[in-house]
Scaffold this motif. Sequence first.
Motif, PDB file in Angstrom:
ATOM      1  N   ARG A  44       2.170   6.315  -7.273  1.00 14.73           N
ATOM      2  CA  ARG A  44       1.077   7.011  -7.944  1.00 14.73           C
ATOM      3  C   ARG A  44       1.044   8.494  -7.611  1.00 14.73           C
ATOM      4  NH1 ARG A  44      -3.995   8.322  -6.434  1.00 14.73           N
ATOM      5  NH2 ARG A  44      -3.757   7.169  -4.476  1.00 14.73           N
ATOM      6  N   VAL A  45       1.159   8.842  -6.343  1.00 19.13           N
ATOM      7  CA  VAL A  45       1.021  10.236  -5.930  1.00 19.13           C
ATOM      8  C   VAL A  45       2.343  10.980  -6.000  1.00 19.13           C
ATOM      9  CG1 VAL A  45       0.301  11.761  -4.050  1.00 19.13           C
ATOM     10  CG2 VAL A  45      -0.922   9.612  -4.445  1.00 19.13           C
ATOM     11  N   ASN A 102       5.210  -2.131  -9.929  1.00 17.43           N
ATOM     12  CA  ASN A 102       4.518  -3.419  -9.943  1.00 17.43           C
ATOM     13  C   ASN A 102       4.216  -3.881 -11.359  1.00 17.43           C
ATOM     14  OD1 ASN A 102       3.501  -5.622  -8.502  1.00 17.43           O
ATOM     15  ND2 ASN A 102       1.411  -4.871  -8.637  1.00 17.43           N
ATOM     16  N   ARG A 103       5.058  -3.472 -12.300  1.00 20.52           N
ATOM     17  CA  ARG A 103       4.836  -3.877 -13.683  1.00 20.52           C
ATOM     18  C   ARG A 103       5.004  -5.375 -13.860  1.00 20.52           C
ATOM     19  NH1 ARG A 103       8.528  -2.848 -18.720  1.00 20.52           N
ATOM     20  NH2 ARG A 103       7.084  -3.321 -20.393  1.00 20.52           N
ATOM     21  N   HIS A 104       5.873  -5.987 -13.074  1.00 23.14           N
ATOM     22  CA  HIS A 104       6.109  -7.422 -13.167  1.00 23.14           C
ATOM     23  C   HIS A 104       5.661  -8.134 -11.895  1.00 23.14           C
ATOM     24  CE1 HIS A 104       8.297  -6.822 -16.872  1.00 23.14           C
ATOM     25  NE2 HIS A 104       9.050  -5.935 -16.272  1.00 23.14           N
ATOM     26  N   GLY A 105       4.627  -7.591 -11.262  1.00 20.36           N
ATOM     27  CA  GLY A 105       4.123  -8.219 -10.050  1.00 20.36           C
ATOM     28  C   GLY A 105       3.396  -9.514 -10.339  1.00 20.36           C
ATOM     29  N   THR A 106       3.087 -10.267  -9.288  1.00 23.80           N
ATOM     30  CA  THR A 106       2.449 -11.563  -9.470  1.00 23.80           C
ATOM     31  C   THR A 106       1.036 -11.444  -9.984  1.00 23.80           C
ATOM     32  OG1 THR A 106       1.764 -11.507  -7.148  1.00 23.80           O
ATOM     33  CG2 THR A 106       3.830 -12.628  -7.665  1.00 23.80           C
ATOM     34  N   SER A 107       0.435 -10.262  -9.843  1.00 22.72           N
ATOM     35  CA  SER A 107      -0.936 -10.103 -10.311  1.00 22.72           C
ATOM     36  C   SER A 107      -1.002  -9.816 -11.793  1.00 22.72           C
ATOM     37  CB  SER A 107      -1.616  -8.950  -9.558  1.00 22.72           C
ATOM     38  OG  SER A 107      -0.927  -7.728  -9.783  1.00 22.72           O
ATOM     39  N   THR A 108       0.113  -9.796 -12.493  1.00 25.73           N
ATOM     40  CA  THR A 108       0.118  -9.470 -13.914  1.00 25.73           C
ATOM     41  C   THR A 108       0.428 -10.671 -14.774  1.00 25.73           C
ATOM     42  OG1 THR A 108       2.462  -8.922 -13.947  1.00 25.73           O
ATOM     43  CG2 THR A 108       0.931  -7.163 -13.373  1.00 25.73           C
ATOM     44  N   ALA A 157       0.826  -1.206   0.000  1.00 23.86           N
ATOM     45  CA  ALA A 157       0.000   0.000   0.000  1.00 23.86           C
ATOM     46  C   ALA A 157       0.862   1.260   0.000  1.00 23.86           C
ATOM     47  CB  ALA A 157      -0.938  -0.008   1.212  1.00 23.86           C
ATOM     48  N   ALA A 158       1.929   1.245   0.787  1.00 22.66           N
ATOM     49  CA  ALA A 158       2.821   2.414   0.823  1.00 22.66           C
ATOM     50  C   ALA A 158       3.522   2.621  -0.515  1.00 22.66           C
ATOM     51  CB  ALA A 158       3.851   2.229   1.943  1.00 22.66           C
ATOM     52  N   MET A 159       3.991   1.536  -1.142  1.00 21.14           N
ATOM     53  CA  MET A 159       4.672   1.670  -2.429  1.00 21.14           C
ATOM     54  C   MET A 159       3.708   2.112  -3.521  1.00 21.14           C
ATOM     55  SD  MET A 159       7.164  -1.684  -2.248  1.00 21.14           S
ATOM     56  CE  MET A 159       8.170  -1.237  -3.659  1.00 21.14           C
ATOM     57  N   HIS A 160       2.456   1.693  -3.431  1.00 14.42           N
ATOM     58  CA  HIS A 160       1.451   2.136  -4.394  1.00 14.42           C
ATOM     59  C   HIS A 160       1.266   3.651  -4.326  1.00 14.42           C
ATOM     60  CE1 HIS A 160      -2.332   2.335  -6.615  1.00 14.42           C
ATOM     61  NE2 HIS A 160      -2.845   2.982  -5.577  1.00 14.42           N
TER      62      HIS A 160
END
Length: 438
Positions: free
Chosen positions: A150-151, A262-268, A143-146
């Motif tokens: 982004r901001v 998170n371009r290569h995160g596990t959710s991708t 959450a902190a890295m997001h």
Amino acid sequence: MLAFYGRMSTVEFQDRTTSLGWQREATEETIREHGVIVAEYFDEGCSRRLPWRQRPATPQLIAATEQPNRSFDAVVIGEYERAFYGDQFNAVLTALRARGIQLWLPKAGGPVNLDDPVHQALMLLLESQSRREVLRARHRVLAAMHVQSRVQGRFLGGRPPYGYRLANAGPHPNRAHASWGRRMHRLEPDSATARWVRWIFEQRATGRSVAGIARELNDLGVPCPSSADRERNRHRTKHEWIVRTVVGILGNPRYTGRQVWNRHGTSTTAPVRRRPQVRPAAARGWTESEKNTHPALVDEATFLAIQGMRAGRPTKYGGTRTYVLAGLVQCQLCGRRLDSHWVNGRPGYRCRHGHTSARNRPPELAKNVYVREDHLLNDLRNRFPETADDDGSATADYLRTHDLTITCGGHTREVKACSSLCVRSTAGETVGGQLLLL
């Protein structure tokens, strides 16, 4: 006589002497007046989620328990959360008990006895606490890295993309880190490689194939990413441009000036269908900065235009064959995407249901599916008159934008929503989120 087991997760941010010391101290208070530690097993640099058989020290511990002349008859753990995750405790305890070895825990005040209801409840609590600790730490960090990406548009580490280099961006925003001398970093164009990134995008925007771009880069002797930055690419052995490298550059939104995390995160890991005029971040769930954070090497319009672009392969006569609906036609029988297939001077699509010429055709395999492109386009123009055009490109763009797929091979043809999207049209009958083309 007891054997001690402990673990620390990272070697970069933890000191072995300190971590081992406090875990040994907790165990020695537990076993005081009961025995002494005669063997020590300590894992470094591995997560608690890693199974015991895959850790460095635990296989040695298990092997020692199988020896008839072992020097210990019990194993003491410094802290439950350091050793176990999930159902690992029950598996390890069962294996030790089968060899006549007790398992001691400081929180249990001695040997663990699962026949005791109090110990059963304690182990369930510790198991839940271990899971919660991992999940809570992961959630907070992600959450902190997001937000930072982004901001704030902050560079969060890793290798800079080809064409950029790291530059000093001032003191670290965390006061403690800043007092230790840590600095922020940002991306800035690299004078030696940035021009080649711009050239790659320019060539692709003209419709040139990715393979052709890679071949010319090799012919010109342009250093590929692994050879241009050897310090960060020591694991790379080949030093030449390949198609995947060029594809990776063309699909990286960082070249538009925005920071991406998170371009290569596990959710991708799920495959993503091509969508014109849609940024890859929107399709894959990446975190992208709200504003530009570094100089762009390609403008936004060019980057969007080349996403999903297909270059026609020249024929032996010098022309190219264009398949407007490539990647949009799916087989109703086996679920595969139909291959683009040129037959009798016309574009079409076929599915061989996984059969290749290297094997004899199984008798039970369904017949090949063949469909002409002009027949599909005529059906689509009738059902979507608002997208009708001469070559069908507007119809194909409409399907890709709305995440629709044409399915063929059965008694009907369908335009099916690939996600939960339900498409309605006055020209077609909507049935369960699918438009039937009769």
